[in-house]
Scaffold this active site. Structure first.
Site, PDB file in Angstrom:
ATOM      1  N   LYS A 103      -1.367  16.456  -8.704  1.00 40.13           N
ATOM      2  CA  LYS A 103      -0.744  16.246 -10.017  1.00 40.13           C
ATOM      3  C   LYS A 103       0.111  17.452 -10.429  1.00 40.13           C
ATOM      4  O   LYS A 103       1.106  17.304 -11.141  1.00 40.13           O
ATOM      5  CB  LYS A 103      -1.813  15.929 -11.063  1.00 40.13           C
ATOM      6  CG  LYS A 103      -2.508  14.586 -10.814  1.00 40.13           C
ATOM      7  CD  LYS A 103      -1.523  13.429 -10.816  1.00 40.13           C
ATOM      8  CE  LYS A 103      -2.162  12.080 -10.607  1.00 40.13           C
ATOM      9  NZ  LYS A 103      -1.186  10.974 -10.612  1.00 40.13           N
ATOM     10  N   TYR A 107      -7.010  16.196  -6.128  1.00 37.37           N
ATOM     11  CA  TYR A 107      -6.374  15.407  -7.188  1.00 37.37           C
ATOM     12  C   TYR A 107      -5.526  16.307  -8.099  1.00 37.37           C
ATOM     13  O   TYR A 107      -4.348  16.033  -8.320  1.00 37.37           O
ATOM     14  CB  TYR A 107      -7.444  14.682  -8.012  1.00 37.37           C
ATOM     15  CG  TYR A 107      -6.861  13.885  -9.160  1.00 37.37           C
ATOM     16  CD1 TYR A 107      -6.111  12.734  -8.921  1.00 37.37           C
ATOM     17  CD2 TYR A 107      -7.044  14.290 -10.482  1.00 37.37           C
ATOM     18  CE1 TYR A 107      -5.565  12.006  -9.980  1.00 37.37           C
ATOM     19  CE2 TYR A 107      -6.507  13.561 -11.533  1.00 37.37           C
ATOM     20  CZ  TYR A 107      -5.770  12.422 -11.274  1.00 37.37           C
ATOM     21  OH  TYR A 107      -5.224  11.706 -12.310  1.00 37.37           O
ATOM     22  N   ASN A 113       3.300   5.163 -11.061  1.00 39.75           N
ATOM     23  CA  ASN A 113       2.025   5.314 -11.767  1.00 39.75           C
ATOM     24  C   ASN A 113       0.812   5.255 -10.838  1.00 39.75           C
ATOM     25  O   ASN A 113      -0.214   5.870 -11.111  1.00 39.75           O
ATOM     26  CB  ASN A 113       1.951   4.192 -12.827  1.00 39.75           C
ATOM     27  CG  ASN A 113       0.547   3.955 -13.311  1.00 39.75           C
ATOM     28  OD1 ASN A 113       0.037   4.709 -14.141  1.00 39.75           O
ATOM     29  ND2 ASN A 113      -0.105   2.932 -12.790  1.00 39.75           N
ATOM     30  N   ASP A 162       4.685   0.744   4.902  1.00 40.13           N
ATOM     31  CA  ASP A 162       4.681  -0.318   3.897  1.00 40.13           C
ATOM     32  C   ASP A 162       5.816  -0.087   2.888  1.00 40.13           C
ATOM     33  O   ASP A 162       6.485  -1.030   2.455  1.00 40.13           O
ATOM     34  CB  ASP A 162       3.322  -0.318   3.163  1.00 40.13           C
ATOM     35  CG  ASP A 162       2.635  -1.677   3.250  1.00 40.13           C
ATOM     36  OD1 ASP A 162       3.048  -2.474   4.099  1.00 40.13           O
ATOM     37  OD2 ASP A 162       1.700  -1.917   2.462  1.00 40.13           O
ATOM     38  N   ASP A 199       0.871  -1.185   0.000  1.00 39.42           N
ATOM     39  CA  ASP A 199       0.000   0.000   0.000  1.00 39.42           C
ATOM     40  C   ASP A 199       0.900   1.225   0.000  1.00 39.42           C
ATOM     41  O   ASP A 199       1.497   1.582   1.019  1.00 39.42           O
ATOM     42  CB  ASP A 199      -0.914  -0.010   1.227  1.00 39.42           C
ATOM     43  CG  ASP A 199      -1.865   1.190   1.228  1.00 39.42           C
ATOM     44  OD1 ASP A 199      -1.668   2.097   0.382  1.00 39.42           O
ATOM     45  OD2 ASP A 199      -2.787   1.221   2.049  1.00 39.42           O
TER      46      ASP A 199
HETATM   47  N1  LIG Z   1      -7.609   7.421 -16.177  1.00 34.29           N
HETATM   48  C1  LIG Z   1      -7.428   8.717 -16.435  1.00 34.29           C
HETATM   49  O1  LIG Z   1      -8.266   9.367 -17.095  1.00 34.29           O
HETATM   50  C2  LIG Z   1      -6.164   9.410 -15.974  1.00 34.29           C
HETATM   51  C3  LIG Z   1      -5.860  10.685 -16.496  1.00 34.29           C
HETATM   52  C4  LIG Z   1      -4.701  11.319 -16.102  1.00 34.29           C
HETATM   53  C5  LIG Z   1      -3.839  10.708 -15.204  1.00 34.29           C
HETATM   54  N2  LIG Z   1      -4.148   9.493 -14.684  1.00 34.29           N
HETATM   55  C6  LIG Z   1      -3.217   8.884 -13.731  1.00 34.29           C
HETATM   56  O2  LIG Z   1      -2.750   7.653 -14.260  1.00 34.29           O
HETATM   57  C7  LIG Z   1      -2.325   6.804 -13.193  1.00 34.29           C
HETATM   58  C8  LIG Z   1      -2.914   5.416 -13.368  1.00 34.29           C
HETATM   59  O3  LIG Z   1      -4.315   5.510 -13.219  1.00 34.29           O
HETATM   60  P1  LIG Z   1      -5.339   4.564 -14.005  1.00 34.29           P
HETATM   61  O4  LIG Z   1      -6.222   5.458 -14.750  1.00 34.29           O
HETATM   62  O5  LIG Z   1      -4.611   3.490 -14.718  1.00 34.29           O
HETATM   63  O6  LIG Z   1      -6.167   4.006 -12.750  1.00 34.29           O
HETATM   64  P2  LIG Z   1      -6.622   2.529 -12.353  1.00 34.29           P
HETATM   65  O7  LIG Z   1      -7.069   1.768 -13.530  1.00 34.29           O
HETATM   66  O8  LIG Z   1      -7.569   2.758 -11.211  1.00 34.29           O
HETATM   67  O9  LIG Z   1      -5.283   1.849 -11.792  1.00 34.29           O
HETATM   68  C9  LIG Z   1      -4.691   2.258 -10.585  1.00 34.29           C
HETATM   69  C10 LIG Z   1      -3.611   1.278 -10.177  1.00 34.29           C
HETATM   70  O10 LIG Z   1      -3.010   1.768  -8.960  1.00 34.29           O
HETATM   71  C11 LIG Z   1      -3.091   0.760  -7.949  1.00 34.29           C
HETATM   72  N3  LIG Z   1      -3.242   1.427  -6.645  1.00 34.29           N
HETATM   73  C12 LIG Z   1      -4.275   2.187  -6.230  1.00 34.29           C
HETATM   74  N4  LIG Z   1      -4.085   2.587  -4.955  1.00 34.29           N
HETATM   75  C13 LIG Z   1      -2.899   2.054  -4.561  1.00 34.29           C
HETATM   76  C14 LIG Z   1      -2.149   2.097  -3.356  1.00 34.29           C
HETATM   77  N5  LIG Z   1      -2.599   2.743  -2.272  1.00 34.29           N
HETATM   78  N6  LIG Z   1      -0.973   1.427  -3.294  1.00 34.29           N
HETATM   79  C15 LIG Z   1      -0.524   0.741  -4.371  1.00 34.29           C
HETATM   80  N7  LIG Z   1      -1.178   0.678  -5.545  1.00 34.29           N
HETATM   81  C16 LIG Z   1      -2.342   1.331  -5.628  1.00 34.29           C
HETATM   82  C17 LIG Z   1      -4.316  -0.088  -8.337  1.00 34.29           C
HETATM   83  O11 LIG Z   1      -4.283  -1.398  -7.816  1.00 34.29           O
HETATM   84  P3  LIG Z   1      -4.904  -1.778  -6.366  1.00 34.29           P
HETATM   85  O12 LIG Z   1      -6.250  -1.132  -6.297  1.00 34.29           O
HETATM   86  O13 LIG Z   1      -4.927  -3.255  -6.314  1.00 34.29           O
HETATM   87  O14 LIG Z   1      -3.957  -1.210  -5.355  1.00 34.29           O
HETATM   88  C18 LIG Z   1      -4.146  -0.119  -9.859  1.00 34.29           C
HETATM   89  O15 LIG Z   1      -3.182  -1.077 -10.217  1.00 34.29           O
HETATM   90  C19 LIG Z   1      -2.772   7.509 -11.893  1.00 34.29           C
HETATM   91  O16 LIG Z   1      -1.672   8.173 -11.320  1.00 34.29           O
HETATM   92  C20 LIG Z   1      -3.798   8.508 -12.378  1.00 34.29           C
HETATM   93  O17 LIG Z   1      -3.907   9.612 -11.528  1.00 34.29           O
HETATM   94  C21 LIG Z   1      -5.286   8.815 -15.047  1.00 34.29           C
END
Ligand SMILES: NC(=O)c1ccc[n+]([C@@H]2O[C@H](COP(=O)([O-])OP(=O)(O)OC[C@H]3O[C@@H](n4cnc5c(N)ncnc54)[C@H](OP(=O)(O)O)[C@@H]3O)[C@@H](O)[C@H]2O)c1
Length: 257
Positions: free
Chosen positions: A154, A150, A87, A66, A60
């Site tokens: 960022k 958020y 990420n 952790d 985590d």
């Molecule tokens: N999707 C968008 O539109 C978007 C746009 C701009 C930027 N981003 C950024 O891109 C990155 C990836 O996001 P995503 O869109 O791929 O989201 P996602 O599909 O929700 O994936 C998030 C990942 O992070 C892990 N995670 C979450 N909380 C965690 C914690 N406390 N410790 C360790 N791992 C953790 C999750 O697994 P577990 O839940 O099993 O821990 C999952 O593997 C993020 O930084 C997000 O802010 C996303």
């Protein structure tokens, strides 16, 4: 440092992180992918899907203790980290008073403190020519009401990464802030909490694989920022030329708040 050449990807079990892991698993220069997330089941599925290069760790990253425990794995294996991809991150689409103290600060703990801490424990294991890729967002370009914490986290990551890129130049390590727009991932499941005013217009949505490929190309070129798609490039340019107040008004109008 005498261990294996690895890529360490946080949040590797889904969305953008899984794409980074899948691409790097095919890179013959990388011996192992160290994939971090919390959910053990999802990590096991990733291992099954991507094969024996994947080594998984349930950590985590919003919990500093952790992360300190995980640093023991690095001390033991002494890997040669070619890529550190910070990420893992999440968003909440709501007003400041719809999250309690724990929920508000947890987002900062993961999105900001997790990134700083992973850098501190990994950089000693990185050589000349290695890359840190920190996932920021288009949300870093301006203040975003109703997505405030958020977008503020960022903005921190974008500034922090670009400055760190200069500090690590002497060591030959590049740092790239990746600023994606909306991507088709599971982020929305955690972000949408039925708030009174919630982000609802997700224009310019792209597949995360394209963002990951561009980020890796930009990191290898030593760029301190990576911006994918015409839509996000336009938003970036607009945020440079318009006053921030005008950008906030545009956002409020776009989301019909
Ligand atoms: N999707 C968008 O539109 C978007 C746009 C701009 C930027 N981003 C950024 O891109 C990155 C990836 O996001 P995503 O869109 O791929 O989201 P996602 O599909 O929700 O994936 C998030 C990942 O992070 C892990 N995670 C979450 N909380 C965690 C914690 N406390 N410790 C360790 N791992 C953790 C999750 O697994 P577990 O839940 O099993 O821990 C999952 O593997 C993020 O930084 C997000 O802010 C996303």
């Amino acid at each position: 440092m005498n261990g294996k050449k690895i890529a360490l990807v946080t949040g590797a079990s889904g969305g953008l992180g899984r794409e980074f892991a899948a691409i790097l698993a095919k890179d013959s220069n990388i011996e192992e992918i160290w994939a971090i997330a919390r959910n053990r089941k999802k990590l096991d599925m990733l291992e099954k899907k991507l094969g024996n290069k994947i080594k998984t760790f349930s950590v985590d990253l919003s919990d500093i203790n952790d992360i300190k425990r995980f640093s023991g794995q690095l001390e033991e294996s002494k890997p040669d980290i070619s890529y550190l991809i910070n990420n893992a991150g999440y968003a909440k689409f709501c007003s400041y008073d719809e999250l309690n103290i724990d929920e508000s600060t947890n987002m900062v703990n993961l999105n900001v403190n997790g990134v700083i801490s992973m850098g501190l424990i990994c950089i000693p294991y990185m050589k000349k020519g290695s890359h840190i890729i920190n996932i920021s967002s288009q949300a870093a370009f301006q203040p975003l009401p109703y997505q405030n914490i958020y977008s503020s986290t960022k903005a921190f990551i974008r500034n922090y990464s670009r400055a760190l890129n200069v500090e690590l130049r002497d060591r030959g390590i590049s740092v790239t802030a990746v600023c994606p727009g909306w991507m088709d991932t599971d982020l929305y499941n955690r972000a949408e909490i039925g708030a009174r005013k919630a982000t609802n217009n997700f224009c310019g949505m792209v597949k995360p694989r394209k963002v990951a490929l561009k980020a890796l190309r930009d990191a290898c070129k030593g760029r301190d920022m990576s911006v994918y798609s015409f839509y996000v490039k336009l938003a970036h340019f607009t945020a440079k030329v318009l006053p921030q107040r005008a950008m906030i008004n545009l956002w409020m109008h776009q989301q019909r708040f």
